[in-house]
Each structure stands twice: as structure tokens, then as C-alpha cells.
Design a protein around this motif. Structure first.
Motif, PDB file in Angstrom:
ATOM      1  N   UNK A   8       0.835  -1.208   0.000  1.00  0.00           N
ATOM      2  CA  UNK A   8       0.000   0.000   0.000  1.00  0.00           C
ATOM      3  C   UNK A   8       0.871   1.260   0.000  1.00  0.00           C
ATOM      4  N   UNK A   9       1.919   1.230   0.819  1.00  0.00           N
ATOM      5  CA  UNK A   9       2.770   2.405   0.974  1.00  0.00           C
ATOM      6  C   UNK A   9       3.511   2.732  -0.324  1.00  0.00           C
ATOM      7  N   UNK A  10       4.039   1.709  -0.993  1.00  0.00           N
ATOM      8  CA  UNK A  10       4.739   1.942  -2.255  1.00  0.00           C
ATOM      9  C   UNK A  10       3.781   2.433  -3.336  1.00  0.00           C
ATOM     10  N   UNK A  11       2.552   1.921  -3.325  1.00  0.00           N
ATOM     11  CA  UNK A  11       1.554   2.407  -4.275  1.00  0.00           C
ATOM     12  C   UNK A  11       1.281   3.887  -4.042  1.00  0.00           C
ATOM     13  N   UNK A  12       1.183   4.278  -2.768  1.00  0.00           N
ATOM     14  CA  UNK A  12       0.983   5.683  -2.435  1.00  0.00           C
ATOM     15  C   UNK A  12       2.169   6.524  -2.903  1.00  0.00           C
ATOM     16  N   UNK A  67       5.316  10.374  -8.701  1.00  0.00           N
ATOM     17  CA  UNK A  67       5.294  10.342 -10.158  1.00  0.00           C
ATOM     18  C   UNK A  67       3.982  10.803 -10.767  1.00  0.00           C
ATOM     19  N   UNK A  68       3.021  11.195  -9.915  1.00  0.00           N
ATOM     20  CA  UNK A  68       1.767  11.733 -10.426  1.00  0.00           C
ATOM     21  C   UNK A  68       0.878  10.734 -11.129  1.00  0.00           C
ATOM     22  N   UNK A  69       1.084   9.442 -10.878  1.00  0.00           N
ATOM     23  CA  UNK A  69       0.227   8.418 -11.475  1.00  0.00           C
ATOM     24  C   UNK A  69      -1.127   8.430 -10.770  1.00  0.00           C
ATOM     25  N   UNK A  70      -2.206   8.373 -11.533  1.00  0.00           N
ATOM     26  CA  UNK A  70      -3.537   8.365 -10.935  1.00  0.00           C
ATOM     27  C   UNK A  70      -3.762   7.070 -10.135  1.00  0.00           C
ATOM     28  N   UNK A  71      -4.424   7.154  -8.975  1.00  0.00           N
ATOM     29  CA  UNK A  71      -4.698   5.944  -8.202  1.00  0.00           C
ATOM     30  C   UNK A  71      -5.377   4.853  -9.013  1.00  0.00           C
ATOM     31  N   UNK A  72      -6.320   5.240  -9.884  1.00  0.00           N
ATOM     32  CA  UNK A  72      -7.034   4.235 -10.683  1.00  0.00           C
ATOM     33  C   UNK A  72      -6.094   3.500 -11.639  1.00  0.00           C
ATOM     34  N   UNK A  73      -5.048   4.185 -12.096  1.00  0.00           N
ATOM     35  CA  UNK A  73      -4.069   3.542 -12.984  1.00  0.00           C
ATOM     36  C   UNK A  73      -3.232   2.530 -12.202  1.00  0.00           C
ATOM     37  N   UNK A  78      -2.452  -8.711 -12.782  1.00  0.00           N
ATOM     38  CA  UNK A  78      -2.151  -9.730 -11.785  1.00  0.00           C
ATOM     39  C   UNK A  78      -3.397 -10.446 -11.264  1.00  0.00           C
ATOM     40  N   UNK A  79      -4.562 -10.014 -11.687  1.00  0.00           N
ATOM     41  CA  UNK A  79      -5.790 -10.690 -11.277  1.00  0.00           C
ATOM     42  C   UNK A  79      -6.254 -10.380  -9.877  1.00  0.00           C
ATOM     43  N   UNK A  80      -5.752  -9.296  -9.279  1.00  0.00           N
ATOM     44  CA  UNK A  80      -6.234  -8.912  -7.954  1.00  0.00           C
ATOM     45  C   UNK A  80      -7.677  -8.415  -8.056  1.00  0.00           C
ATOM     46  N   UNK A  81      -8.485  -8.748  -7.070  1.00  0.00           N
ATOM     47  CA  UNK A  81      -9.863  -8.260  -7.072  1.00  0.00           C
ATOM     48  C   UNK A  81      -9.930  -6.769  -6.799  1.00  0.00           C
ATOM     49  N   UNK A  82      -9.022  -6.290  -5.977  1.00  0.00           N
ATOM     50  CA  UNK A  82      -8.926  -4.861  -5.677  1.00  0.00           C
ATOM     51  C   UNK A  82      -7.473  -4.450  -5.777  1.00  0.00           C
ATOM     52  N   UNK A  83      -7.231  -3.215  -6.199  1.00  0.00           N
ATOM     53  CA  UNK A  83      -5.883  -2.702  -6.238  1.00  0.00           C
ATOM     54  C   UNK A  83      -5.415  -2.281  -4.855  1.00  0.00           C
ATOM     55  N   UNK A  84      -4.122  -1.963  -4.692  1.00  0.00           N
ATOM     56  CA  UNK A  84      -3.590  -1.622  -3.370  1.00  0.00           C
ATOM     57  C   UNK A  84      -4.202  -0.369  -2.754  1.00  0.00           C
ATOM     58  N   UNK A  85      -4.515   0.630  -3.570  1.00  0.00           N
ATOM     59  CA  UNK A  85      -5.057   1.869  -3.021  1.00  0.00           C
ATOM     60  C   UNK A  85      -6.538   1.729  -2.690  1.00  0.00           C
ATOM     61  N   UNK A  86      -7.268   0.955  -3.474  1.00  0.00           N
ATOM     62  CA  UNK A  86      -8.659   0.639  -3.130  1.00  0.00           C
ATOM     63  C   UNK A  86      -8.707  -0.137  -1.818  1.00  0.00           C
ATOM     64  N   UNK A  96      -9.753   7.715  -3.173  1.00  0.00           N
ATOM     65  CA  UNK A  96     -10.926   7.863  -4.034  1.00  0.00           C
ATOM     66  C   UNK A  96     -12.027   8.559  -3.250  1.00  0.00           C
ATOM     67  N   UNK A  97     -13.074   8.997  -3.939  1.00  0.00           N
ATOM     68  CA  UNK A  97     -14.276   9.509  -3.293  1.00  0.00           C
ATOM     69  C   UNK A  97     -15.382   8.479  -3.421  1.00  0.00           C
ATOM     70  N   UNK A  98     -16.239   8.405  -2.388  1.00  0.00           N
ATOM     71  CA  UNK A  98     -17.267   7.376  -2.335  1.00  0.00           C
ATOM     72  C   UNK A  98     -18.628   7.996  -2.046  1.00  0.00           C
ATOM     73  N   UNK A  99     -19.666   7.534  -2.773  1.00  0.00           N
ATOM     74  CA  UNK A  99     -21.025   7.937  -2.400  1.00  0.00           C
ATOM     75  C   UNK A  99     -21.344   7.484  -0.999  1.00  0.00           C
ATOM     76  N   UNK A 100     -22.278   8.131  -0.364  1.00  0.00           N
ATOM     77  CA  UNK A 100     -22.590   7.823   1.032  1.00  0.00           C
ATOM     78  C   UNK A 100     -22.919   6.354   1.248  1.00  0.00           C
TER      79      UNK A 100
END
Length: 296
Positions: A205-209, A215-221, A230-238, A288-292
Motif C-alpha cells: 500500500x505504501x509503495x503504491x501511495x 510520479x503523479x500516477x492516478x490511483x485508478x491507474x 495480476x488478477x487482484x480483485x482490488x488494487x492496493x489503493x482501493x 478515491x471519493x465514495x457515495x454515502x
């Protein structure tokens, strides 16, 4: 005082901490036929846990077909939502899910040891604090064991078990049986800071952050690479948002203190998000931002 576990006929379990992970542990128990005493200091959080339980009962079996189907009214009736920890006296086992702040856990374990009858074990759902350190606060170290449920607990097929130096064979067997009742496998690891899952995952998680920060990479990228390549269900930042960035940062701080290795220094970006109150899903925004409706 004896240190033998004595399951009781009512099969009532205690859950301390009604936050993001504690509420899903409660839901997992209820879906598998247990009664639960759910304790938290906050009435507001208990109300949120009630909503989380109703959601788990409605949607859990659709996402994990092996889950039993329980009418919502029966599930809610199976839980006592309370701010009074004394209500844990009649539970056969208690799972603790409070914040990774040592002073909070220290005071709680001393209180639990006073409240709980002899023979009642404590499952430590911790991200990084060694089990032996918490067990030493009690008069029942043989009945204290790490049970690291992942979020949401009711959708996971396995649980990391941390056996302390004094955890008894009987306590370990009890937890294996309990997890089997939940349709889960228990994977036993050693008792060291961060254990297997968090010592590795929180660096991830920390390296992803840092990649976003430096490097300005978007979290979604960043997350897309790990989901699609890699077939992960969720990425590290999610995943960090789901856990709670405050919890991730606290865990990194514990690991840094324990190992003295600068690789565990929390990224500036994650620290800034925490300071600004963007803790992830539970506050409506992190990386990310999340609906209520997605916050809990």
C-alpha cells in the motif's frame, strides 16, 4: 481461576468494536447462526453497524453463495447492540477489533480480563501488535490468540491466526473449530509485528501511495495494473481505502517502531490524507471519493 475454554449452549459471541471490520465480523457470526453481543463506545457507530449488518444479510449470500440466508429481522434480533462491556459476561468467546493505538488496546484488555469469566478466550483482530504483548496484560495468556479477519469478514474464505507463545493447544483448536463453523480455513503464522499479511501488504500500500505522490500516477491507474495484470480483485489503493488510511498509517508506524527499518516510513501523501480526515471509505474519501451508501 482455570484457563480452560467452556463453550456454552447459547453460542453467544462477543465482538468489541463496531467499526468497518468489527461490524462485518458480527455479520459473519450472525449469518452462521450465532448470537452476538456487539460493544462500542459510540451509539452512532452501533447504528451504522446495524445498517451494515442488514446490508450483509441482504447481499452477502449473493456475493458468496455458500453463505446461509438469514431473514433480516432474525439477524438484527440475534445481536445485542450495547455500549456496556459488562454485557460480555455471558459470551463464550470475544473478538476484539478496536483501534491499533496501544493505549486503547492496553486499557481494553485489562477491562476485558476483569469482566470475562475464567475460561473465556479473547481473539485479537490486530494489524500489527504482537499477541504476546496483549496476552501479558491478562490473567489468561493461554486463552489469547490472534484472529486476523480480513474486510469484509463474511466474504473471506480464510483467516490468519497468530498463535502467541503461551496460546494453548485447546484455544487454537477452539478457534479452528469456530472458523470451520464459519466456512473458513485458519492459516497459522507466528507472533511477530505485522505477521505475514500486514508486514507485506502495508509495504505494498505504501509503495503504491509513493508512486502516486512521486510520479503523479492516478490511483485508478495504479490499481488497474494489479487488477488487470495480476488478477487482484482490488488494487492496493482501493484496499487501503477499505481498511482505513488511519489504520494503515498506524500499522506502518508500529512496524517502523518494531523493526527500525525506514522502508516502513509512511508516505507523505498517505499521512496528509489522514491529517485532512480523508480516511477512506468510512469517511467518504481517501485515495478515491465514495457515495454515502458505499462508506460503510
Amino acid at each position: 481461576m482455570t484457563n480452560e475454554l467452556h463453550p456454552v449452549p447459547t453460542r453467544t459471541l462477543g465482538v468489541v468494536g463496531a467499526g468497518g471490520i468489527g461490524s462485518t465480523v458480527c455479520a459473519d457470526f450472525v449469518l452462521h447462526g450465532f448470537k452476538v453481543v456487539l460493544v462500542d463506545l459510540s451509539e452512532e457507530r452501533l447504528g451504522e453497524a446495524r445498517e451494515s449488518l442488514a446490508e450483509a444479510v441482504r447481499f452477502g449470500p449473493m456475493l458468496r453463495p455458500a453463505l446461509p440466508r438469514v431473514p433480516e429481522e432474525d439477524a438484527l434480533a440475534a445481536v445485542e447492540f450495547t455500549t456496556d462491556p459488562e454485557r460480555l459476561r455471558d459470551c463464550e468467546f470475544v473478538v476484539e477489533n478496536v483501534s491499533e493505538i496501544w493505549e486503547v488496546k492496553r486499557d481494553l484488555y485489562q477491562e476485558l480480563d476483569r469482566i470475562l469469566p475464567a475460561g473465556v478466550g479473547i481473539g485479537v483482530n490486530t494489524s500489527s501488535i504482537p499477541i504476546g504483548r496483549l496476552a501479558a496484560l491478562t490473567s489468561r495468556p493461554s486463552l489469547v490468540i490472534g484472529i486476523h479477519f480480513m474486510n469484509p469478514a463474511y466474504l473471506k474464505d480464510a483467516v490468519e491466526i497468530m498463535r502467541g507463545a503461551e496460546t494453548s493447544d485447546e484455544c487454537l483448536d477452539y478457534v479452528h473449530d469456530l472458523l470451520a463453523d464459519l466456512g473458513k480455513e485458519g492459516i497459522v503464522v507466528g507472533d511477530f509485528p505485522g505477521f505475514v499479511s500486514n508486514r507485506i501488504s502495508h509495504l505494498f500500500f505504501n509503495e503504491a501511495s509513493r508512486v502516486v505522490e512521486e510520479h503523479g500516477v492516478e490511483p485508478a491507474v495504479v490499481d488497474a495494473v494489479f487488477k488487470k495484470c495480476f488478477g487482484h480483485r482490488m488494487g492496493p489503493l482501493e484496499t487501503a481505502d477499505l481498511i482505513g488510511l488511519d489504520t494503515v498509517a498506524l500499522t506502518l508506524d508500529h512496524l517502523l517502531e518494531s523493526y527500525g527499518d525506514e522502508k516502513f516510513v509512511c508516505s507523505d501523501l498517505m499521512r496528509d490524507l489522514v491529517k485532512s480526515g480523508r480516511l477512506g471509505r468510512k469517511t467518504g474519501g481517501g485515495f478515491y471519493s465514495y457515495p454515502a451508501r458505499q462508506q460503510h
